[in-house]
Write a protein that holds these residues in place. Structure first.
Motif: not given
Length: 260
Positions: A14-18, A105-106, A133-135
């Protein structure tokens, strides 16, 4: 194990930059070097959850929603957030938040799984690189066609909720759904684009809800807490797998809103 080692493992997934630009996840109180034998999980830092963390003798508290969102010019006992920060420090509890980085991310996939959605798509893409792709949020097909009333009971059962607010004709047949946990009215345009027939979210105000219904989207308001408290049990299992040598305890689920 030190805090920084735990954070490294969390942030691999779960990267902080996301996180969204306006958000404030990560270590908010305490030291990267603190030794951790016990983690306490909650959705928010409230007086009740903080007292429970103290009683549990936790070394690290992790929540979904950050206690601190914007700059604070002073930390004093006259301010309720200041009092909580002081109590964390007093009891040597470091504090870490994982908010929209976890939403993206989760939580999005987790909540879609609660609804048993198939043929899933991302409701609002926030990150795209090549084929990745994430969102925020998800949309897809419900396990079977059902009336809006049946869908409301399904959501209530799946999320173990005391109640769900329904906007739309209870007899309307729905077979596709969108979900965004927490407060999701800002994603209504994305819901329209997805052609979902019912939208599950929280914090829907009156005008947003009736306007959505006028545009052909039924609304199930399952509450901000009601759609997001699943963070606690999910992260407990995640942390037990990531760092089995550290004990993990969660705050019992207590819905803050009641019908009387």
């Amino acid at each position: 194990m030190k805090c920084k080692e735990i954070f490294r493992k969390i942030e691999e997934k779960y990267p902080l930059e996301r996180a969204e630009n306006w958000d404030n996840p990560g270590l908010l109180v305490g030291s990267q070097e603190q030794e951790v034998k016990k983690i306490f999980l909650a959705l928010d830092v409230t007086d009740e959850t903080l007292e429970a963390a103290v009683k549990a003798r936790a070394d690290l508290m992790i929540t979904h929603h950050p206690l601190i969102f914007s700059g604070m010019k002073k930390i004093t006992a006259e301010d309720f957030i200041g009092r909580r920060v002081m109590k964390l420090i007093e009891h040597h509890i470091s504090y870490y938040a994982m908010h929209t980085n976890f939403d993206i991310m989760g939580m999005a996939e987790l909540s879609a799984d609660y609804l048993q959605l198939s043929k899933k798509g991302i409701l609002e893409i926030t990150y795209e690189e090549g084929t990745q792709k994430e969102g925020l949020g998800r949309y897809g097909q419900l396990p079977k066609p059902m009336t809006l009333e049946e869908c409301a009971r399904f959501v209530k059962q799946q999320f173990q909720l005391p109640f769900v607010k329904v906007y739309g004709n209870p007899d309307t047949m729905v077979s596709s759904a969108a979900i965004c946990t927490g407060s999701g009215k800002s994603l209504l345009k994305a819901v329209l684009k997805s052609q979902a027939e019912v939208y599950v979210t929280g914090d829907m105000d009156y005008h947003s809800a009736i306007d959505a219904v006028a545009q052909g989207i039924c609304i199930l308001d399952a509450g901000h807490y009601g759609t997001e408290y699943i963070f606690m049990e999910y992260m407990k299992k995640e942390l037990q797998t990531m760092i089995p040598e550290v004990e993990v305890e969660t705050m019992p689920a207590v819905h803050p809103c009641k019908l009387v």
